[in-house]
Design an enzyme around this catalytic site. Structure first.
Site, PDB file in Angstrom:
ATOM      1  N   TYR A 113      -9.489  -1.085   1.805  1.00  0.00           N
ATOM      2  CA  TYR A 113     -10.612  -1.864   1.707  1.00  0.00           C
ATOM      3  C   TYR A 113     -10.793  -3.179   2.612  1.00  0.00           C
ATOM      4  O   TYR A 113     -11.879  -3.688   2.945  1.00  0.00           O
ATOM      5  CB  TYR A 113     -10.627  -2.445   0.183  1.00  0.00           C
ATOM      6  CG  TYR A 113     -10.801  -1.383  -0.914  1.00  0.00           C
ATOM      7  CD1 TYR A 113     -10.997  -0.024  -0.551  1.00  0.00           C
ATOM      8  CD2 TYR A 113     -11.173  -1.819  -2.051  1.00  0.00           C
ATOM      9  CE1 TYR A 113     -11.498   0.861  -1.580  1.00  0.00           C
ATOM     10  CE2 TYR A 113     -11.423  -1.146  -3.050  1.00  0.00           C
ATOM     11  CZ  TYR A 113     -11.631   0.559  -2.903  1.00  0.00           C
ATOM     12  OH  TYR A 113     -12.031   1.451  -3.872  1.00  0.00           O
ATOM     13  N   GLY A 114      -9.548  -3.496   3.196  1.00  0.00           N
ATOM     14  CA  GLY A 114      -9.524  -4.679   3.595  1.00  0.00           C
ATOM     15  C   GLY A 114     -10.260  -4.725   5.030  1.00  0.00           C
ATOM     16  O   GLY A 114     -10.390  -6.188   5.645  1.00  0.00           O
TER      17      GLY A 114
ATOM     18  N   CYS B  60      -1.437  -9.388  -0.505  1.00  0.00           N
ATOM     19  CA  CYS B  60      -1.978  -8.170  -0.355  1.00  0.00           C
ATOM     20  C   CYS B  60      -0.896  -7.385  -1.347  1.00  0.00           C
ATOM     21  O   CYS B  60       0.148  -7.361  -0.875  1.00  0.00           O
ATOM     22  CB  CYS B  60      -2.213  -7.683   0.974  1.00  0.00           C
ATOM     23  SG  CYS B  60      -2.632  -5.946   0.887  1.00  0.00           S
ATOM     24  N   THR B  61      -1.358  -6.624  -2.319  1.00  0.00           N
ATOM     25  CA  THR B  61      -0.504  -5.944  -3.076  1.00  0.00           C
ATOM     26  C   THR B  61       0.193  -4.957  -2.326  1.00  0.00           C
ATOM     27  O   THR B  61       1.509  -4.436  -2.905  1.00  0.00           O
ATOM     28  CB  THR B  61      -1.022  -5.367  -4.284  1.00  0.00           C
ATOM     29  OG1 THR B  61      -2.233  -4.666  -4.045  1.00  0.00           O
ATOM     30  CG2 THR B  61      -1.698  -6.336  -5.126  1.00  0.00           C
TER      31      THR B  61
ATOM     32  N   ASP C 240      -6.561  -0.304  -8.007  1.00  0.00           N
ATOM     33  CA  ASP C 240      -6.263  -0.921  -6.766  1.00  0.00           C
ATOM     34  C   ASP C 240      -7.102   0.112  -5.853  1.00  0.00           C
ATOM     35  O   ASP C 240      -7.350   1.153  -6.275  1.00  0.00           O
ATOM     36  CB  ASP C 240      -4.910  -0.885  -6.579  1.00  0.00           C
ATOM     37  CG  ASP C 240      -4.311  -1.364  -5.085  1.00  0.00           C
ATOM     38  OD1 ASP C 240      -5.306  -2.453  -4.673  1.00  0.00           O
ATOM     39  OD2 ASP C 240      -3.365  -0.537  -4.492  1.00  0.00           O
ATOM     40  N   SER C 241      -7.138  -0.235  -4.474  1.00  0.00           N
ATOM     41  CA  SER C 241      -7.533   0.611  -3.405  1.00  0.00           C
ATOM     42  C   SER C 241      -6.644   1.902  -3.173  1.00  0.00           C
ATOM     43  O   SER C 241      -6.866   2.730  -2.627  1.00  0.00           O
ATOM     44  CB  SER C 241      -7.740  -0.165  -2.228  1.00  0.00           C
ATOM     45  OG  SER C 241      -6.775  -0.600  -1.778  1.00  0.00           O
TER      46      SER C 241
ATOM     47  N   CYS D 261      -5.792  -5.772  -6.662  1.00  0.00           N
ATOM     48  CA  CYS D 261      -5.987  -5.646  -5.301  1.00  0.00           C
ATOM     49  C   CYS D 261      -6.504  -7.072  -4.995  1.00  0.00           C
ATOM     50  O   CYS D 261      -7.502  -7.529  -5.690  1.00  0.00           O
ATOM     51  CB  CYS D 261      -6.950  -4.628  -5.107  1.00  0.00           C
ATOM     52  SG  CYS D 261      -7.561  -4.385  -3.450  1.00  0.00           S
ATOM     53  N   ASN D 262      -5.984  -7.666  -4.041  1.00  0.00           N
ATOM     54  CA  ASN D 262      -6.366  -9.073  -3.627  1.00  0.00           C
ATOM     55  C   ASN D 262      -7.757  -9.002  -2.835  1.00  0.00           C
ATOM     56  O   ASN D 262      -8.921  -9.825  -3.104  1.00  0.00           O
ATOM     57  CB  ASN D 262      -5.575  -9.904  -2.663  1.00  0.00           C
ATOM     58  CG  ASN D 262      -4.020 -10.180  -3.180  1.00  0.00           C
ATOM     59  OD1 ASN D 262      -3.773 -11.387  -3.499  1.00  0.00           O
ATOM     60  ND2 ASN D 262      -3.292  -9.040  -3.379  1.00  0.00           N
ATOM     61  N   THR D 263      -7.639  -7.933  -2.168  1.00  0.00           N
ATOM     62  CA  THR D 263      -9.300  -7.622  -1.587  1.00  0.00           C
ATOM     63  C   THR D 263     -10.495  -7.614  -2.549  1.00  0.00           C
ATOM     64  O   THR D 263     -11.445  -8.185  -2.563  1.00  0.00           O
ATOM     65  CB  THR D 263      -8.993  -6.622  -0.324  1.00  0.00           C
ATOM     66  OG1 THR D 263      -7.810  -7.045   0.228  1.00  0.00           O
ATOM     67  CG2 THR D 263     -10.318  -6.574   0.468  1.00  0.00           C
TER      68      THR D 263
END
Ligand code: DGL
Length: 265
Positions: free
Chosen positions: A43-44, A182-183, A11-12, A74-76
């Site tokens: 990151y978004g 978004c997590t 994840d970010s 991470c969705n992004t």
């Protein structure tokens, strides 16, 4: 044969820890290595090429630790790079995506508010998903500028201000469901509820993703069945900055999400 190699989770930052918790609820015997790129998030709001580079960097690290599967929590990062990872890696690669389908499928009336980072909302992956829906107009996308970073920083006042500002742009009266795309957002679910100020159904993809990982690893005979391994030690955290403080918070998040499964997807 048991495969005791770790599952690599990327994840970010800290948001993905709630995905890790969902994985552990489904796969308690596994070893995990969690990589949070705290030095480079958020990151978004970055260009997609930069998110790709940073994610590949983290994934390379996880591979160097002999991960038997990669979960992009991470969705992004998933929108930016999942297809490339699936094409190029020989081990299973999983990504988290906004749980839009289950939200739309069980929608009886009203609309679904889709909260995600600006990059996730802008990316082709999400646009394709929306186009495939029979009732695309029932989804209201909301690019949540600065929300993930305020949650990451644990700044309650900021989170509240940002949420109030975001929600003032939405016709809340029509919203009956909310997708947490978004997590980081499940970590602030109480504040999101407060800002909406009404009963809604929340959807988040981590439970569904964890079930999917379980299914695939079972089919491949890749589970660690050697022992009952669930303990604090079966997770190793790597953060790219501030690692002691971040690991402390990550372990707190893990224990908060250890049992709870508020989400419906
Ligand atoms: N956790 C990431 C996600 O699920 C976003 C946080 C960030 O912007 O870095 O989209």
């Amino acid at each position: 044969m048991f495969n005791t190699n770790p599952i690599g989770v990327f994840d970010s930052g800290l948001g993905g820890v709630n995905v890790l918790a969902a994985l552990r609820r489904n796969l308690p015997n596994e070893n995990y290595i969690f990589y949070g790129d705290t030095a480079n998030n958020p990151y978004g709001n970055k260009p997609v090429e930069r998110v790709r580079e940073l994610t590949l960097n983290g994934v390379r690290y996880l591979l160097s630790k002999e991960a038997k599967a990669i979960v992009i929590a991470c969705n992004t990062a998933t929108s930016a790079v999942i297809e490339e990872l699936r094409r190029t890696l020989l081990i299973p690669v999983f990504g988290i995506e906004p749980a839009i389908k289950p939200a739309v499928t069980s929608l009886k009336d009203g609309k679904v508010l889709l909260m995600a980072t600006p990059l996730t909302i802008a990316e082709k992956k999400l646009q394709n998903l929306l186009e495939q829906l029979p009732n695309r107009e029932s989804v209201v996308p909301l690019a949540c500028h600065r929300l993930a970073e305020a949650i990451e920083a644990g700044n309650d006042e900021d989170i509240k201000k940002i949420l109030n500002d975001l929600m003032s742009r939405v016709d809340i009266g029509k919203i009956t469901s909310v997708v947490l795309g978004c997590t980081n957002y499940p970590l602030a679910i109480d504040k999101i509820s407060e800002a909406l100020d009404k009963e809604v159904r929340f959807y988040d993809g981590s439970a569904g993703l964890a079930r999917h990982v379980h299914r695939v690893l079972t089919e491949r005979n890749d589970l660690n069945l050697s022992q009952n391994n669930e303990s604090a030690e079966n997770v190793r955290f790597i953060f790219t900055s501030d690692s002691t403080a971040k690991e402390k918070r990550a372990r707190e998040i893990l224990s908060v999400f250890r049992k709870c499964e508020f989400h419906q997807a």
